[in-house]
Design an enzyme around this catalytic site. Structure first.
Site, PDB file in Angstrom:
ATOM      1  N   LYS A  22       2.750 -30.378  24.513  1.00  0.00           N
ATOM      2  CA  LYS A  22       3.369 -29.044  24.504  1.00  0.00           C
ATOM      3  C   LYS A  22       4.478 -28.960  23.461  1.00  0.00           C
ATOM      4  O   LYS A  22       4.529 -28.032  22.649  1.00  0.00           O
ATOM      5  CB  LYS A  22       3.951 -28.722  25.892  1.00  0.00           C
ATOM      6  CG  LYS A  22       4.891 -27.515  25.901  1.00  0.00           C
ATOM      7  CD  LYS A  22       5.419 -27.187  27.278  1.00  0.00           C
ATOM      8  CE  LYS A  22       6.641 -27.945  27.711  1.00  0.00           C
ATOM      9  NZ  LYS A  22       7.932 -27.447  27.169  1.00  0.00           N
ATOM     10  N   ASN A  23       5.384 -29.944  23.499  1.00  0.00           N
ATOM     11  CA  ASN A  23       6.569 -29.838  22.644  1.00  0.00           C
ATOM     12  C   ASN A  23       6.298 -30.171  21.179  1.00  0.00           C
ATOM     13  O   ASN A  23       7.181 -30.073  20.339  1.00  0.00           O
ATOM     14  CB  ASN A  23       7.714 -30.684  23.213  1.00  0.00           C
ATOM     15  CG  ASN A  23       8.262 -30.059  24.490  1.00  0.00           C
ATOM     16  OD1 ASN A  23       7.955 -28.906  24.803  1.00  0.00           O
ATOM     17  ND2 ASN A  23       9.048 -30.810  25.230  1.00  0.00           N
ATOM     18  N   ARG A  92      12.140 -20.586  26.121  1.00  0.00           N
ATOM     19  CA  ARG A  92      13.256 -20.818  25.189  1.00  0.00           C
ATOM     20  C   ARG A  92      12.773 -21.297  23.832  1.00  0.00           C
ATOM     21  O   ARG A  92      13.408 -21.051  22.807  1.00  0.00           O
ATOM     22  CB  ARG A  92      14.200 -21.870  25.744  1.00  0.00           C
ATOM     23  CG  ARG A  92      14.814 -21.538  27.070  1.00  0.00           C
ATOM     24  CD  ARG A  92      15.661 -22.701  27.506  1.00  0.00           C
ATOM     25  NE  ARG A  92      16.534 -23.103  26.415  1.00  0.00           N
ATOM     26  CZ  ARG A  92      17.705 -22.553  26.140  1.00  0.00           C
ATOM     27  NH1 ARG A  92      18.180 -21.607  26.915  1.00  0.00           N
ATOM     28  NH2 ARG A  92      18.427 -22.955  25.109  1.00  0.00           N
ATOM     29  N   CYS A 116      19.491 -21.789  31.457  1.00  0.00           N
ATOM     30  CA  CYS A 116      18.261 -21.834  32.260  1.00  0.00           C
ATOM     31  C   CYS A 116      18.491 -22.774  33.420  1.00  0.00           C
ATOM     32  O   CYS A 116      19.594 -23.256  33.636  1.00  0.00           O
ATOM     33  CB  CYS A 116      17.071 -22.252  31.417  1.00  0.00           C
ATOM     34  SG  CYS A 116      17.159 -23.963  30.928  1.00  0.00           S
ATOM     35  N   ARG A 121      22.400 -24.879  27.685  1.00  0.00           N
ATOM     36  CA  ARG A 121      21.506 -24.980  26.531  1.00  0.00           C
ATOM     37  C   ARG A 121      21.840 -24.014  25.383  1.00  0.00           C
ATOM     38  O   ARG A 121      21.032 -23.144  25.036  1.00  0.00           O
ATOM     39  CB  ARG A 121      20.049 -24.811  26.975  1.00  0.00           C
ATOM     40  CG  ARG A 121      19.654 -25.858  27.992  1.00  0.00           C
ATOM     41  CD  ARG A 121      18.215 -25.783  28.363  1.00  0.00           C
ATOM     42  NE  ARG A 121      17.336 -26.340  27.357  1.00  0.00           N
ATOM     43  CZ  ARG A 121      16.022 -26.337  27.443  1.00  0.00           C
ATOM     44  NH1 ARG A 121      15.442 -25.803  28.485  1.00  0.00           N
ATOM     45  NH2 ARG A 121      15.284 -26.867  26.495  1.00  0.00           N
ATOM     46  N   ASP A 304      13.028 -35.545  30.314  1.00  0.00           N
ATOM     47  CA  ASP A 304      11.850 -34.840  30.835  1.00  0.00           C
ATOM     48  C   ASP A 304      11.051 -35.680  31.837  1.00  0.00           C
ATOM     49  O   ASP A 304      10.079 -35.183  32.411  1.00  0.00           O
ATOM     50  CB  ASP A 304      10.933 -34.391  29.686  1.00  0.00           C
ATOM     51  CG  ASP A 304      11.537 -33.251  28.885  1.00  0.00           C
ATOM     52  OD1 ASP A 304      12.491 -32.628  29.366  1.00  0.00           O
ATOM     53  OD2 ASP A 304      11.046 -32.990  27.770  1.00  0.00           O
ATOM     54  N   ARG A 396       3.413 -23.602  32.882  1.00  0.00           N
ATOM     55  CA  ARG A 396       4.007 -23.486  31.547  1.00  0.00           C
ATOM     56  C   ARG A 396       3.748 -24.754  30.744  1.00  0.00           C
ATOM     57  O   ARG A 396       3.645 -24.693  29.519  1.00  0.00           O
ATOM     58  CB  ARG A 396       5.528 -23.303  31.657  1.00  0.00           C
ATOM     59  CG  ARG A 396       5.976 -21.911  32.015  1.00  0.00           C
ATOM     60  CD  ARG A 396       7.479 -21.778  31.808  1.00  0.00           C
ATOM     61  NE  ARG A 396       7.870 -22.574  30.658  1.00  0.00           N
ATOM     62  CZ  ARG A 396       8.894 -23.421  30.624  1.00  0.00           C
ATOM     63  NH1 ARG A 396       9.682 -23.558  31.654  1.00  0.00           N
ATOM     64  NH2 ARG A 396       9.149 -24.116  29.540  1.00  0.00           N
TER      65      ARG A 396
HETATM   66  N1  EPU Z   1      22.650 -28.666  22.514  1.00  0.00           N
HETATM   67  C1  EPU Z   1      23.816 -28.065  22.100  1.00  0.00           C
HETATM   68  N2  EPU Z   1      23.756 -27.193  21.043  1.00  0.00           N
HETATM   69  C2  EPU Z   1      22.612 -26.923  20.386  1.00  0.00           C
HETATM   70  C3  EPU Z   1      21.418 -27.540  20.801  1.00  0.00           C
HETATM   71  C4  EPU Z   1      21.471 -28.412  21.866  1.00  0.00           C
HETATM   72  O1  EPU Z   1      24.877 -28.302  22.674  1.00  0.00           O
HETATM   73  O2  EPU Z   1      22.641 -26.130  19.442  1.00  0.00           O
HETATM   74  C5  EPU Z   1      22.656 -29.614  23.650  1.00  0.00           C
HETATM   75  C6  EPU Z   1      21.822 -29.107  24.824  1.00  0.00           C
HETATM   76  O3  EPU Z   1      22.531 -28.201  25.628  1.00  0.00           O
HETATM   77  C7  EPU Z   1      21.471 -30.392  25.520  1.00  0.00           C
HETATM   78  C8  EPU Z   1      21.340 -31.389  24.365  1.00  0.00           C
HETATM   79  O4  EPU Z   1      22.005 -30.791  23.269  1.00  0.00           O
HETATM   80  O5  EPU Z   1      22.541 -30.780  26.345  1.00  0.00           O
HETATM   81  C9  EPU Z   1      19.917 -31.714  23.942  1.00  0.00           C
HETATM   82  O6  EPU Z   1      19.168 -30.527  23.861  1.00  0.00           O
HETATM   83  P1  EPU Z   1      17.998 -30.285  22.793  1.00  0.00           P
HETATM   84  O7  EPU Z   1      18.434 -29.232  21.845  1.00  0.00           O
HETATM   85  O8  EPU Z   1      17.565 -31.587  22.225  1.00  0.00           O
HETATM   86  O9  EPU Z   1      16.867 -29.677  23.719  1.00  0.00           O
HETATM   87  P2  EPU Z   1      15.795 -28.622  23.247  1.00  0.00           P
HETATM   88  O10 EPU Z   1      15.467 -28.869  21.836  1.00  0.00           O
HETATM   89  O11 EPU Z   1      16.215 -27.266  23.665  1.00  0.00           O
HETATM   90  C10 EPU Z   1      13.703 -30.078  23.778  1.00  0.00           C
HETATM   91  C11 EPU Z   1      12.500 -29.962  24.651  1.00  0.00           C
HETATM   92  C12 EPU Z   1      12.919 -30.087  26.106  1.00  0.00           C
HETATM   93  C13 EPU Z   1      13.599 -31.442  26.302  1.00  0.00           C
HETATM   94  C14 EPU Z   1      14.774 -31.573  25.338  1.00  0.00           C
HETATM   95  C15 EPU Z   1      15.444 -32.933  25.380  1.00  0.00           C
HETATM   96  C16 EPU Z   1      11.056 -28.544  23.335  1.00  0.00           C
HETATM   97  C17 EPU Z   1      10.382 -27.239  23.166  1.00  0.00           C
HETATM   98  N3  EPU Z   1      11.855 -28.678  24.405  1.00  0.00           N
HETATM   99  O12 EPU Z   1      14.571 -29.013  24.152  1.00  0.00           O
HETATM  100  O13 EPU Z   1      11.732 -30.038  26.881  1.00  0.00           O
HETATM  101  O14 EPU Z   1      14.064 -31.577  27.617  1.00  0.00           O
HETATM  102  O15 EPU Z   1      14.323 -31.350  23.981  1.00  0.00           O
HETATM  103  O16 EPU Z   1      14.540 -33.945  25.096  1.00  0.00           O
HETATM  104  O17 EPU Z   1      10.849 -29.450  22.540  1.00  0.00           O
HETATM  105  C18 EPU Z   1      10.445 -29.660  28.829  1.00  0.00           C
HETATM  106  O18 EPU Z   1       9.433 -29.845  28.129  1.00  0.00           O
HETATM  107  O19 EPU Z   1      10.413 -29.602  30.079  1.00  0.00           O
HETATM  108  C19 EPU Z   1      11.736 -29.509  28.153  1.00  0.00           C
HETATM  109  C20 EPU Z   1      12.788 -28.944  28.753  1.00  0.00           C
END
Ligand code: EPU
Length: 418
Positions: A22-23, A92, A116, A121, A304, A396
């Site tokens: 998915k990701n 998201r 969320c 996030r 995850d 999802r």
């Molecule tokens: N963060 C910030 N500022 C930002 C971006 C992130 O403070 O601008 C913080 C977040 O709040 C969090 C940490 O950094 O505390 C890491 O978040 P990240 O941005 O890496 O998460 P994401 O990119 O939004 C992806 C996956 C998630 C997975 C996370 C962590 C996708 C589409 N989603 O989310 O997947 O948990 O990385 O590995 O790639 C899931 O599949 O169930 C899922 C939630």
């Protein structure tokens, strides 16, 4: 709305085909915006989030077609530049069109993803990086409004190795003028998969998979055909399904090198994990032992998989300590696991899990994607019947999970929830 009804207590045995990630697929589909023409992707899982990304691309003027496990995205005629609230609120990852739209159209209007079920996030690091590349960004009425007269290469130091942030910045940088260096970049396999697809389009990227990604901007990209990597979180979830039920599963197509942290913990808890020519096999024939887990960015133990491992540890011999370092609110499954008789105490980022010989079936509620998976796993081992409501979360991100589980011996049915 559907619900899942599980009668627990059956060891799972047999083979499970692992679907595409998915990701990976979500950023891959967004990347098609960068290369006018028809890109095609295979190993695309059947998921609600993939449908949502298709709708979003369709809204922008792309022609999206689905055939079997393939999906083609023709972006010859992109005219829109907006990701509306109605779509971003359900997924998201829609924020992944921000970088590509800015690179191709010079502007983007993307609804700000709110908090969320797993935490606040923010996307501040995506925006800060784009600003460094010369984008002008304003927040208006809940929307990120970004414009650029042409992005330029920049040195970006991420405060946190954000996964979608790294992907957004990489996609913005491939068409920028000059060299972009992203330091403290996310090292997740999905980032590398995206870099591979972009390279196939003609982009020049070095270091994907390490914490320094260097992108030399090019003047144009061509469409690509790309196969997504297998889903390492689906793989991990089925590994736990074998371990928690005392079963024996061959996970076809799984990549052992992507699930090392999870495999290590499962082995430490007493399961046997072996790499086979066509996948990964996991067997367990005893009650699991307690193990401690700390979630970290890749290659550390993935957030995850935290909820799923917790389900296993609820049935382990001894007390385990789980520390969630990535998201501040990712323990929503605890209250539901407690309904099955689990003994988990949460204090801030730390959960103490006292393992019990048995869980008992009960009605529970899914709160987010991975929390739902942990409830399914707990239901597979609990005595009696577990009914899980609000399983749209599960749809999802898991490709036909109950069908895959039934095929290896689980007693699980999907019913309409009146
Ligand atoms: N963060 C910030 N500022 C930002 C971006 C992130 O403070 O601008 C913080 C977040 O709040 C969090 C940490 O950094 O505390 C890491 O978040 P990240 O941005 O890496 O998460 P994401 O990119 O939004 C992806 C996956 C998630 C997975 C996370 C962590 C996708 C589409 N989603 O989310 O997947 O948990 O990385 O590995 O790639 C899931 O599949 O169930 C899922 C939630």
């Amino acid at each position: 709305m559907d619900k899942l009804v599980i009668n627990g207590g059956r060891p799972l045995r047999g083979e499970v085909e692992i679907s595409g990630a998915k990701n990976s697929v979500l950023p891959l589909l967004a990347s098609a915006i960068l290369a006018p023409g028809s890109s095609s992707f295979t190993n695309v899982p059947t998921l609600r989030d993939v449908v949502t990304m298709g709708l979003l691309l369709g809204n922008l003027g792309a022609r999206v077609e689905r055939q079997g496990d393939g999906m083609s995205v023709d972006t010859s005629e992109i005219s829109g530049f907006e990701a509306p609230y109605s779509l971003v609120r359900t997924m998201r990852a829609a924020v992944l069109v921000l970088g590509p739209l800015l690179a191709r159209m010079g502007r983007a209007r993307v609804s700000l993803p709110g908090g969320c079920a797993i935490g606040a996030r923010p996307v501040n690091l995506h925006l800060k990086g784009l600003e460094k590349m010369g984008a002008h960004i304003e927040l208006n009425e809940g929307y990120i409004e970004a414009s650029a007269e042409g992005l330029r290469g920049a040195h970006i130091q991420l405060d946190i190795p954000t996964v979608t942030g790294t992907e957004n910045l990489m996609m913005a940088a491939v068409l920028a003028d000059g060299e972009t260096i992203i330091d403290n970049a996310a090292r997740e396999p999905e980032v590398t998969d995206l870099a591979d697809a972009l390279t196939g389009m003609g982009a020049r990227i070095q270091g994907a998979g390490s914490s320094r990604v260097v992108v030399h901007g090019v003047s144009g990209l061509s469409p690509v055909s790309h196969r997504a990597i297998p889903d390492r979180i689906e793989t991990g979830t089925f590994m736990v399904a074998a371990a928690i039920t005392g079963g024996d599963l061959l996970l076809r197509g799984a990549r052992a090198d992507h699930v090392e942290a999870v495999a290590d913990k499962l082995q430490e808890s007493g399961a046997e994990v072996t790499v086979e020519p066509d996948g990964l096999r996991i067997r367990a024939n005893r009650r699991p032992r307690a193990v401690d887990i700390t979630t970290m960015p890749y290659p550390g133990f993935p957030t995850d998989m935290q909820a799923q491992l917790m389900a296993l540890l609820c049935t382990a011999e001894g007390t385990s300590v789980i520390t969630e370092n990535i998201f501040e609110n990712r323990y929503m499954h605890v209250a539901e696991l407690d309904r099955l008789g689990a003994d988990v105490r949460v204090d801030g980022a730390v959960a103490q899990v006292r393992g019990l010989p048995h869980l008992n079936g009960a009605p529970v509620m899914a709160t987010d994607l991975r929390a739902s998976a942990s409830l399914v796993l707990a239901g597979l081992v609990a005595r009696g019947t577990t009914t899980i409501r609000r399983i749209y979360h599960l749809d999802r991100g898991y490709d036909r999970i109950e069908r895959k589980l039934v095929a290896v011996g689980a007693d699980i049915v999907r019913e309409k929830d009146e």
